[in-house]
Design a protein around this motif. Structure first.
Motif, PDB file in Angstrom:
ATOM      1  N   LEU A 207      52.795  26.723  32.951  1.00  0.00           N
ATOM      2  CA  LEU A 207      53.159  27.153  34.300  1.00  0.00           C
ATOM      3  C   LEU A 207      52.256  26.517  35.346  1.00  0.00           C
ATOM      4  O   LEU A 207      51.037  26.498  35.201  1.00  0.00           O
ATOM      5  N   ASP A 208      52.856  26.006  36.416  1.00  0.00           N
ATOM      6  CA  ASP A 208      52.106  25.363  37.490  1.00  0.00           C
ATOM      7  C   ASP A 208      51.235  26.355  38.249  1.00  0.00           C
ATOM      8  O   ASP A 208      50.091  26.061  38.590  1.00  0.00           O
ATOM      9  N   ALA A 209      51.751  27.527  38.542  1.00  0.00           N
ATOM     10  CA  ALA A 209      51.079  28.503  39.406  1.00  0.00           C
ATOM     11  C   ALA A 209      49.880  29.186  38.752  1.00  0.00           C
ATOM     12  O   ALA A 209      49.102  29.826  39.430  1.00  0.00           O
ATOM     13  N   TYR A 210      49.741  29.086  37.460  1.00  0.00           N
ATOM     14  CA  TYR A 210      48.658  29.753  36.748  1.00  0.00           C
ATOM     15  C   TYR A 210      47.672  28.754  36.152  1.00  0.00           C
ATOM     16  O   TYR A 210      47.229  28.908  35.027  1.00  0.00           O
ATOM     17  N   GLN A 211      47.336  27.723  36.897  1.00  0.00           N
ATOM     18  CA  GLN A 211      46.394  26.688  36.440  1.00  0.00           C
ATOM     19  C   GLN A 211      46.754  26.174  35.044  1.00  0.00           C
ATOM     20  O   GLN A 211      45.922  26.108  34.148  1.00  0.00           O
ATOM     21  N   GLN A 212      48.007  25.850  34.859  1.00  0.00           N
ATOM     22  CA  GLN A 212      48.524  25.280  33.616  1.00  0.00           C
ATOM     23  C   GLN A 212      48.423  26.248  32.434  1.00  0.00           C
ATOM     24  O   GLN A 212      48.284  25.839  31.290  1.00  0.00           O
ATOM     25  N   LYS A 213      48.512  27.547  32.693  1.00  0.00           N
ATOM     26  CA  LYS A 213      48.547  28.547  31.620  1.00  0.00           C
ATOM     27  C   LYS A 213      49.806  28.341  30.790  1.00  0.00           C
ATOM     28  O   LYS A 213      50.889  28.134  31.331  1.00  0.00           O
ATOM     29  N   VAL A 214      49.682  28.386  29.471  1.00  0.00           N
ATOM     30  CA  VAL A 214      50.828  28.215  28.579  1.00  0.00           C
ATOM     31  C   VAL A 214      51.297  29.587  28.114  1.00  0.00           C
ATOM     32  O   VAL A 214      50.511  30.381  27.609  1.00  0.00           O
ATOM     33  N   VAL A 215      52.594  29.873  28.323  1.00  0.00           N
ATOM     34  CA  VAL A 215      53.181  31.141  27.907  1.00  0.00           C
ATOM     35  C   VAL A 215      54.355  30.878  26.970  1.00  0.00           C
ATOM     36  O   VAL A 215      54.969  29.812  27.008  1.00  0.00           O
ATOM     37  N   GLN A 216      54.645  31.861  26.121  1.00  0.00           N
ATOM     38  CA  GLN A 216      55.760  31.767  25.185  1.00  0.00           C
ATOM     39  C   GLN A 216      56.985  32.446  25.789  1.00  0.00           C
ATOM     40  O   GLN A 216      56.929  33.628  26.129  1.00  0.00           O
ATOM     41  N   LEU A 217      58.054  31.688  25.946  1.00  0.00           N
ATOM     42  CA  LEU A 217      59.311  32.205  26.474  1.00  0.00           C
ATOM     43  C   LEU A 217      60.450  31.697  25.603  1.00  0.00           C
ATOM     44  O   LEU A 217      60.243  30.869  24.727  1.00  0.00           O
ATOM     45  N   PHE A 218      61.659  32.170  25.869  1.00  0.00           N
ATOM     46  CA  PHE A 218      62.832  31.652  25.171  1.00  0.00           C
ATOM     47  C   PHE A 218      63.567  30.667  26.074  1.00  0.00           C
ATOM     48  O   PHE A 218      63.544  30.812  27.305  1.00  0.00           O
TER      49      PHE A 218
END
Length: 79
Positions: A50-61
């Motif tokens: 995610l751009d808005a979270y300093q490149q935080k990686v999240v798991q989505l579908f």
């Protein structure tokens, strides 16, 4: 024999989280955020940076994401 991942065509694609379609609460939390797909699996799960979270990686579908299509702008001179 290695299993072929049909979802790998989405790697490095720009997306926006549309949230809630797949029913995950995490998708609803990140609704409207833009990012880049880093990994996918055969079951349709995606790791999104995610751009808005300093490149935080999240798991989505994948069902919770929409592709951001970028088309080139063509300029023509009149005259």
């Amino acid at each position: 024999m290695k299993e072929i991942n049909p979802n790998q065509v989405y790697h490095e694609k720009r997306v926006i989280v549309v949230g809630g379609i797949g029913g995950t609460s995490e998708a609803k939390h990140y609704k409207g955020y833009k990012g880049t797909i880093k990994k996918t699996n055969c079951a349709g799960a995606a790791s999104v940076e995610l751009d808005a979270y300093q490149q935080k990686v999240v798991q989505l579908f994948l069902l919770d994401l929409a592709l951001l299509l970028v088309s080139p702008i063509r300029v023509r001179c009149i005259g």
